[in-house]
Structure formats: structure tokens, C-alpha cells
Design a protein around this motif. Sequence first.
Motif, PDB file in Angstrom:
ATOM      1  N   GLY A 100      19.805  42.348 -31.616  1.00 52.65           N
ATOM      2  CA  GLY A 100      19.671  43.782 -31.428  1.00 52.65           C
ATOM      3  C   GLY A 100      19.052  44.200 -30.114  1.00 52.65           C
ATOM      4  N   THR A 101      18.588  43.227 -29.317  1.00 55.41           N
ATOM      5  CA  THR A 101      18.012  43.553 -28.017  1.00 55.41           C
ATOM      6  C   THR A 101      19.028  43.237 -26.930  1.00 55.41           C
ATOM      7  N   PRO A 102      18.980  43.982 -25.829  1.00 54.85           N
ATOM      8  CA  PRO A 102      19.956  43.724 -24.754  1.00 54.85           C
ATOM      9  C   PRO A 102      19.809  42.315 -24.202  1.00 54.85           C
ATOM     10  N   ALA A 103      20.927  41.654 -23.983  1.00 53.13           N
ATOM     11  CA  ALA A 103      20.904  40.298 -23.426  1.00 53.13           C
ATOM     12  C   ALA A 103      20.834  40.368 -21.907  1.00 53.13           C
ATOM     13  N   ASP A 104      20.056  39.488 -21.318  1.00 55.72           N
ATOM     14  CA  ASP A 104      19.962  39.380 -19.871  1.00 55.72           C
ATOM     15  C   ASP A 104      21.141  38.550 -19.386  1.00 55.72           C
ATOM     16  N   PRO A 105      22.043  39.110 -18.573  1.00 54.16           N
ATOM     17  CA  PRO A 105      23.235  38.342 -18.157  1.00 54.16           C
ATOM     18  C   PRO A 105      22.893  37.097 -17.357  1.00 54.16           C
ATOM     19  N   GLN A 106      21.677  37.033 -16.814  1.00 49.98           N
ATOM     20  CA  GLN A 106      21.268  35.842 -16.085  1.00 49.98           C
ATOM     21  C   GLN A 106      20.086  35.151 -16.768  1.00 49.98           C
ATOM     22  N   GLY A 107      19.906  35.433 -18.046  1.00 49.88           N
ATOM     23  CA  GLY A 107      18.819  34.821 -18.786  1.00 49.88           C
ATOM     24  C   GLY A 107      19.282  33.648 -19.611  1.00 49.88           C
ATOM     25  N   ALA A 108      18.503  33.281 -20.610  1.00 44.18           N
ATOM     26  CA  ALA A 108      18.803  32.116 -21.438  1.00 44.18           C
ATOM     27  C   ALA A 108      19.089  32.544 -22.869  1.00 44.18           C
ATOM     28  N   ASP A 109      20.026  31.855 -23.498  1.00 45.21           N
ATOM     29  CA  ASP A 109      20.365  32.064 -24.902  1.00 45.21           C
ATOM     30  C   ASP A 109      19.767  30.893 -25.672  1.00 45.21           C
ATOM     31  N   ILE A 110      18.721  31.164 -26.465  1.00 44.98           N
ATOM     32  CA  ILE A 110      17.946  30.094 -27.109  1.00 44.98           C
ATOM     33  C   ILE A 110      18.002  30.243 -28.626  1.00 44.98           C
ATOM     34  N   HIS A 111      18.400  29.166 -29.302  1.00 45.83           N
ATOM     35  CA  HIS A 111      18.411  29.107 -30.766  1.00 45.83           C
ATOM     36  C   HIS A 111      17.885  27.730 -31.163  1.00 45.83           C
ATOM     37  N   ILE A 112      16.731  27.673 -31.811  1.00 42.18           N
ATOM     38  CA  ILE A 112      16.196  26.389 -32.281  1.00 42.18           C
ATOM     39  C   ILE A 112      15.789  26.531 -33.742  1.00 42.18           C
ATOM     40  N   ASP A 113      16.422  25.768 -34.606  1.00 39.23           N
ATOM     41  CA  ASP A 113      15.999  25.700 -36.004  1.00 39.23           C
ATOM     42  C   ASP A 113      14.853  24.714 -36.135  1.00 39.23           C
ATOM     43  N   TYR A 114      13.900  25.034 -36.999  1.00 40.78           N
ATOM     44  CA  TYR A 114      12.802  24.101 -37.244  1.00 40.78           C
ATOM     45  C   TYR A 114      12.238  24.337 -38.645  1.00 40.78           C
ATOM     46  N   PRO A 115      11.577  23.338 -39.242  1.00 42.97           N
ATOM     47  CA  PRO A 115      11.106  23.457 -40.616  1.00 42.97           C
ATOM     48  C   PRO A 115       9.612  23.742 -40.715  1.00 42.97           C
ATOM     49  N   SER A 116       9.187  24.171 -41.893  1.00 37.78           N
ATOM     50  CA  SER A 116       7.767  24.179 -42.252  1.00 37.78           C
ATOM     51  C   SER A 116       7.642  23.563 -43.639  1.00 37.78           C
ATOM     52  N   PHE A 117       6.472  22.940 -43.898  1.00 35.43           N
ATOM     53  CA  PHE A 117       6.298  22.135 -45.109  1.00 35.43           C
ATOM     54  C   PHE A 117       5.170  22.633 -46.015  1.00 35.43           C
ATOM     55  N   GLY A 118       4.517  23.717 -45.643  1.00 31.58           N
ATOM     56  CA  GLY A 118       3.397  24.193 -46.440  1.00 31.58           C
ATOM     57  C   GLY A 118       2.115  23.450 -46.175  1.00 31.58           C
ATOM     58  N   VAL A 119       2.066  22.656 -45.105  1.00 32.33           N
ATOM     59  CA  VAL A 119       0.845  21.972 -44.663  1.00 32.33           C
ATOM     60  C   VAL A 119       0.419  22.662 -43.371  1.00 32.33           C
ATOM     61  N   PRO A 120      -0.646  23.486 -43.390  1.00 37.15           N
ATOM     62  CA  PRO A 120      -0.968  24.353 -42.245  1.00 37.15           C
ATOM     63  C   PRO A 120      -1.017  23.646 -40.903  1.00 37.15           C
ATOM     64  N   ALA A 121      -1.687  22.495 -40.836  1.00 38.93           N
ATOM     65  CA  ALA A 121      -1.827  21.807 -39.548  1.00 38.93           C
ATOM     66  C   ALA A 121      -0.466  21.333 -39.038  1.00 38.93           C
ATOM     67  N   VAL A 122       0.354  20.818 -39.938  1.00 39.14           N
ATOM     68  CA  VAL A 122       1.679  20.330 -39.559  1.00 39.14           C
ATOM     69  C   VAL A 122       2.566  21.495 -39.112  1.00 39.14           C
ATOM     70  N   ASP A 123       2.581  22.558 -39.906  1.00 37.98           N
ATOM     71  CA  ASP A 123       3.437  23.702 -39.593  1.00 37.98           C
ATOM     72  C   ASP A 123       3.054  24.349 -38.270  1.00 37.98           C
ATOM     73  N   ALA A 124       1.764  24.472 -38.005  1.00 37.18           N
ATOM     74  CA  ALA A 124       1.305  25.075 -36.749  1.00 37.18           C
ATOM     75  C   ALA A 124       1.697  24.214 -35.559  1.00 37.18           C
TER      76      ALA A 124
END
Length: 321
Positions: A100-124
Motif C-alpha cells: 500500500g505504500t509507493p514503491a521506490d523505482p530505484q529502491g529494493a524489493d525485500i521479502h523474508i519469511d522467518y519463524p518464531s517459537f514462543g521462546v523470547p530470547a530465540v524469537d528476538a
Amino acid sequence: MAALLFVTACAVTGSSLATAATPRLFAAATPGAATAIPQPSRPEGAAHHNHAPEANAADGKPDTGAAETLPATPEDAAAQLSGSQWPGVINHLLQMPLPGTPADPQGADIHIDYPSFGVPAVDADIRAWVSGIANAFAAHLDLSRPDLPEAGLAEADLMPLHAPMEADAPANQHPTFELWGSYSISRPSDAAVSITFEIWNYAGAPQGNLDILTLNYSLITGQRLAFMDLFEKPETALALMSEWSRKELAPRLGASVRQRMLDDGTAPLVENFSSLTLTPQGICINFQPYQVAPWAAGVQKVEMPLEALLPAGPLLALWGR
């Protein structure tokens, strides 16, 4: 925009979206202000129950399928809502720019999936690591380079593999810079978890880069485990991995192997064995593209049983032994 999917031989579980970058580029990654949002998509391959209930063969009553679709715990419910393929694990998406935000035609397109496990130190720690990857990539981009290909060239070998440039793109517009990441999860035991990231990036070079990066954690202490934390005798572990990898890779690669490349890439050095996936049976050694073989040979992974590593004193508690 479809991501490029890499299927890995040593992945213990499936990958979530897909694609990958460089340890050299991301070695200095530090936590930053990149924004992460939950990923509400349904897991790939998950059943979509939108049909009428079928009759139960035993009593003739409609079978609603509740037993197989209702989550057992609140954590599982959250994981199911987030689109995670693993019970108790919530999938997140770091995305820049935000939808929903304007894309920068000379910027970067970033998509990274990552998990969390319910262990605060690990997730952070995972969240900070992923943010650092994204920020390091954005900071690395050099839009002023005179040799940066122009969009008007529209040559396939100069474009991101999974995002060809539009034919009518302005001639003075640079190609889109991209960073895509996916992960798979391995649980050697209830005491540890291993996350294998596949990071793909395109930063204006003639072709993109793929790297396999791993994070290993103790779920008891919340500590991220470096190579030196896994073995009482790290030098012995390196020697064992080096010998095992050469014996596995030489016949597999055959005529395509360049002996000097194989010898250098499997030398008993920490940097050669920095990407290790802990598995219930032992370890999976992930070699980066061009580390032990040409790109055309594909990503190389070697499985090594825990028994073969016993002389190095592996921390057996991580494997539940």
C-alpha cells in the motif's frame, strides 16, 4: 511476484516461500528498523475445506472434519492463522516497502519469511538477524555505479531470474533490486531447533546470488549456537567434516568437479563449515554456490551421522542423547 524456488536435499521440513544472498555481503548485518508483519497466508498444500460435509461411514452423520482442522492449543491456533506449516511455530514476513505504500523505482524489493517459537530470547534474536540482513542489503546497493545495467537493455541475463523487466520500461530506470528469503526447520530434539534460510538477492550484477545460512538454537537456554558451541573439540570436528565431505562429493560431482575448488572448499576451516543444519540423525553440511563446484552443479549438501562426529565430542544433549 513469484519467488524462485530452490529444493534442498537435506531439508528436514518443507520450505515456506523461497529464495536467497551472500555471507560476505551479510556478515556485518546488524539489527535495524526494517518492519516485519505476520504472514496470513494458508500453508502451501494445506487442505481448503470449502465443500459440503460428507457422511460418516459409521453413523451416517455429516463429517465436519473438526478433528483434523481444529488446533489443539492456542499456540497451534496462532500458527495456523499465520500460515505456518509447523505446529507451535508462527510464520512472519519482513517486507519492504510495505503493502500500500509507493514503491521506490530505484529502491529494493525485500521479502523474508522467518519463524518464531514462543521462546523470547530465540524469537528476538531471529527477528534482529533478519532485520540486519535486510538493512545490510539495502546499505550495500550502489545506484551510482556506471556499469549498472539499464532497464531499457531488457537482456534476460542482466535481469533478476524471477522478475523480468517490462518491455516498455523507461530506458533510464534501473532494474528492481530484490532480496527474497525462505526457511526450513529441523528439530534434532526437543532441546534444540535449527533454521536453514535460503536467501536470494539481486543487486545489479550480471546475475543474482544464492546463499544457505543457518541459525541453531538451544531451546533450553535460548542461546544461538556457534560452531564452537557444538563440539568439545572443534578442530577435530573440522577435520572429520573435511574428510567426510570430500569422500561424499568427489564421486557425486564426477567429471564436473574441479579438484582445486573441492579441496579449497572442504579444507578444515570454520568458514567452510559455517552453515550446519542439525538433524535428528546428525548434521547436514550446506556448501555455498561456487564453494566446492561450479554453479551448474547446483547447491551441494552433505549429510553426516552423529556417530561419525563422536570423536569431536558433540554436545549430545542437543540431539537428545
